[in-house]
Motif scaffolding. Structure first.
Motif, PDB file in Angstrom:
ATOM      1  N   GLN A  89       0.833  -1.215   0.000  1.00  0.00           N
ATOM      2  CA  GLN A  89       0.000   0.000   0.000  1.00  0.00           C
ATOM      3  C   GLN A  89       0.859   1.254   0.000  1.00  0.00           C
ATOM      4  OE1 GLN A  89      -3.062   0.163   3.036  1.00  0.00           O
ATOM      5  NE2 GLN A  89      -3.368  -2.031   2.934  1.00  0.00           N
ATOM      6  N   GLN A  93       1.048   4.361  -2.827  1.00  0.00           N
ATOM      7  CA  GLN A  93       0.844   5.783  -2.504  1.00  0.00           C
ATOM      8  C   GLN A  93       2.034   6.634  -2.945  1.00  0.00           C
ATOM      9  OE1 GLN A  93      -0.984   6.304   1.663  1.00  0.00           O
ATOM     10  NE2 GLN A  93      -0.561   4.123   1.524  1.00  0.00           N
ATOM     11  N   ALA A  96       1.618   7.145  -6.621  1.00  0.00           N
ATOM     12  CA  ALA A  96       0.550   8.128  -6.866  1.00  0.00           C
ATOM     13  C   ALA A  96       1.053   9.544  -6.565  1.00  0.00           C
ATOM     14  CB  ALA A  96      -0.671   7.805  -6.008  1.00  0.00           C
ATOM     15  N   ARG A 318      -4.797   9.641  -2.023  1.00  0.00           N
ATOM     16  CA  ARG A 318      -6.076   9.385  -1.344  1.00  0.00           C
ATOM     17  C   ARG A 318      -6.960   8.487  -2.214  1.00  0.00           C
ATOM     18  NH1 ARG A 318      -8.021  14.783   0.284  1.00  0.00           N
ATOM     19  NH2 ARG A 318      -8.467  15.123  -1.894  1.00  0.00           N
ATOM     20  N   GLU A 319      -7.002   8.813  -3.511  1.00  0.00           N
ATOM     21  CA  GLU A 319      -7.808   7.985  -4.426  1.00  0.00           C
ATOM     22  C   GLU A 319      -7.279   6.563  -4.494  1.00  0.00           C
ATOM     23  OE1 GLU A 319      -8.231   9.949  -8.272  1.00  0.00           O
ATOM     24  OE2 GLU A 319      -8.974  11.675  -7.118  1.00  0.00           O
ATOM     25  N   LYS A 320      -5.953   6.454  -4.527  1.00  0.00           N
ATOM     26  CA  LYS A 320      -5.321   5.128  -4.583  1.00  0.00           C
ATOM     27  C   LYS A 320      -5.732   4.302  -3.359  1.00  0.00           C
ATOM     28  CE  LYS A 320      -3.175   2.433  -6.840  1.00  0.00           C
ATOM     29  NZ  LYS A 320      -3.446   2.177  -8.250  1.00  0.00           N
ATOM     30  N   LEU A 322      -8.372   4.615  -1.478  1.00  0.00           N
ATOM     31  CA  LEU A 322      -9.783   4.225  -1.562  1.00  0.00           C
ATOM     32  C   LEU A 322      -9.947   3.027  -2.486  1.00  0.00           C
ATOM     33  CD1 LEU A 322     -11.548   7.721  -1.736  1.00  0.00           C
ATOM     34  CD2 LEU A 322     -11.551   6.087   0.170  1.00  0.00           C
ATOM     35  N   GLU A 323      -9.192   3.052  -3.587  1.00  0.00           N
ATOM     36  CA  GLU A 323      -9.241   1.976  -4.574  1.00  0.00           C
ATOM     37  C   GLU A 323      -8.752   0.658  -3.945  1.00  0.00           C
ATOM     38  OE1 GLU A 323      -7.271   3.397  -8.185  1.00  0.00           O
ATOM     39  OE2 GLU A 323      -6.512   1.331  -8.383  1.00  0.00           O
ATOM     40  N   ILE A 324      -7.618   0.746  -3.216  1.00  0.00           N
ATOM     41  CA  ILE A 324      -7.044  -0.457  -2.595  1.00  0.00           C
ATOM     42  C   ILE A 324      -8.012  -1.045  -1.568  1.00  0.00           C
ATOM     43  CG2 ILE A 324      -5.231  -1.279  -1.038  1.00  0.00           C
ATOM     44  CD1 ILE A 324      -3.395   0.875  -2.253  1.00  0.00           C
ATOM     45  N   ARG A 325      -8.609  -0.151  -0.808  1.00  0.00           N
ATOM     46  CA  ARG A 325      -9.474  -0.621   0.282  1.00  0.00           C
ATOM     47  C   ARG A 325     -10.852  -1.047  -0.221  1.00  0.00           C
ATOM     48  NH1 ARG A 325      -7.842   3.990   4.703  1.00  0.00           N
ATOM     49  NH2 ARG A 325      -5.865   3.049   5.315  1.00  0.00           N
ATOM     50  N   GLY A 326     -11.152  -0.642  -1.466  1.00  0.00           N
ATOM     51  CA  GLY A 326     -12.399  -1.068  -2.102  1.00  0.00           C
ATOM     52  C   GLY A 326     -13.620  -0.386  -1.539  1.00  0.00           C
TER      53      GLY A 326
END
Ligand code: IYR
Length: 326
Positions: A89, A93, A96, A318-320, A322-326
């Motif tokens: 993770q 980040q 990103a 931040r977007e990354k 959110l994407e990882i955490r689904g």
């Protein structure tokens, strides 16, 4: 900007200046690194050293990010599996944020730190370093709890990383300086070269301007913050109309402009309605700080502007997340 100035801008300390000047004379193909204990969410402390890596890439150097999984394990940060997970993770980040995947070498500590040769060198360092010296090197990193044997092995491994990753420059926050000094002393004992080190400043606590901004106490800014969180945090920051408040205090709002915003943006625009004098434009930190001091720039406008630039910097991470955490 000249290469030496680019390499050393916003550095609190370089050891030694002469060695870094030599690097700056011929940076092509040279390698610098920062090591991070994996953490699921990046905060501004991580990004300060990442900004330096971006400077070094711009100066033509190769950059290595060590995802220090074994170190985190030695420092009691969880099971190996958990640490690996957070390392992935963390890497996402950083990418990103702007550490280009093609230009940046991401290495896990466990890829080379468990090899026989490394282990034997480590044991040699254990023989030649006093317990006291290793504990002192570790004090600022570990933050107080009772030292375990793992805590004295840790700085010795950090010393060896500089050799095993074939580096020309070690970068870290000022809290890493004692480890880097230990490395400068101990590497020649094993017949390896001494390498220069560069240390970035530690930003003051946001609301008090005292001590340091840390993830364990006080307010921190991280990749998890929403736009609203950022506005709220920055609006509550300590921001007297001076860059040099009395005593040991700092102006954290100015520090964030200096270390986080100006290195990443060509120009900073403070948006103001015409009736308050209209927009202000700055292409360097000095002129913004001077306007805050003279009263031309109001602290509230400085804070609003800071929050929106920080928001732009952390939005991709931040977007990354959110994407990882689904
Ligand atoms: N001590 C660092 C993590 C770390 C840094 C380097 I440079 C290494 O070679 C290994 C570990 C920290 O405090 O996060």
């Amino acid at each position: 900007m000249d290469t030496y100035d680019l390499i050393t801008r916003n550095a609190e300390e370089v050891v030694t200046d002469e060695e870094v000047r030599e690097l700056a004379d011929d940076p092509d193909g040279k390698r610098a690194y920062v090591g991070y204990e994996p953490s699921g969410v990046l905060h501004l402390g991580h990004l300060l050293t990442a900004n330096k890596l971006i400077d070094l890439q711009e100066a033509g150097m190769g950059v290595v990010v060590l995802l220090a999984d074994v170190h985190a394990y030695l420092n009691g940060k969880g099971t190996f599996e958990e640490i690996r997970d957070t390392a992935e993770q963390m890497k996402a980040q950083f990418v990103a944020y702007g550490l280009d995947e093609e230009q940046t070498e991401f290495v896990y500590g466990s890829e080379f730190q468990l090899d026989e040769e490394y282990a034997l060198d480590l044991h040699e360092l254990e023989l030649s370093t006093t317990l006291n010296r290793a504990q002192r090197a570790m004090a600022e990193i570990q933050g107080g709890e009772t030292a375990k044997v793992s805590h004295v092995v840790y700085p010795l491994m950090q010393t060896l990383d500089i050799e095993y990753l074939d580096l020309d420059l070690a970068v870290g926050g000022l809290d890493q300086r004692k480890v880097h000094m230990l490395a400068r002393e101990e590497l020649p004992e094993l017949g390896y070269d001494v390498r220069p080190a560069l240390h970035t400043p530690i930003v003051a606590d946001l609301t008090s301007g005292e001590g340091k901004m840390s993830s364990s106490e006080g307010v921190t800014i991280s990749m998890e913050d929403s736009t609203d969180d950022l506005e709220e945090k920055v609006n509550s920051a300590f921001c007297p109309p001076t860059r040099d408040p009395e005593g040991d205090l700092e102006n954290p709002v100015l520090e964030l402009f200096e270390y986080h915003v100006f290195p990443r943006f060509e120009e900073v625009v403070v948006e103001r309605p015409e009736k308050y004098g209209g927009d202000l434009r700055y292409d360097d930190y000095e002129s913004l700080a001077a306007d805050l001091e003279s009263g031309e720039l109001h602290p509230a406008d400085a804070k609003g502007t800071l929050a929106s630039y920080l928001d732009e910097l952390i939005a991709p991470g931040r977007e990354k997340l959110l994407e990882i955490r689904g």
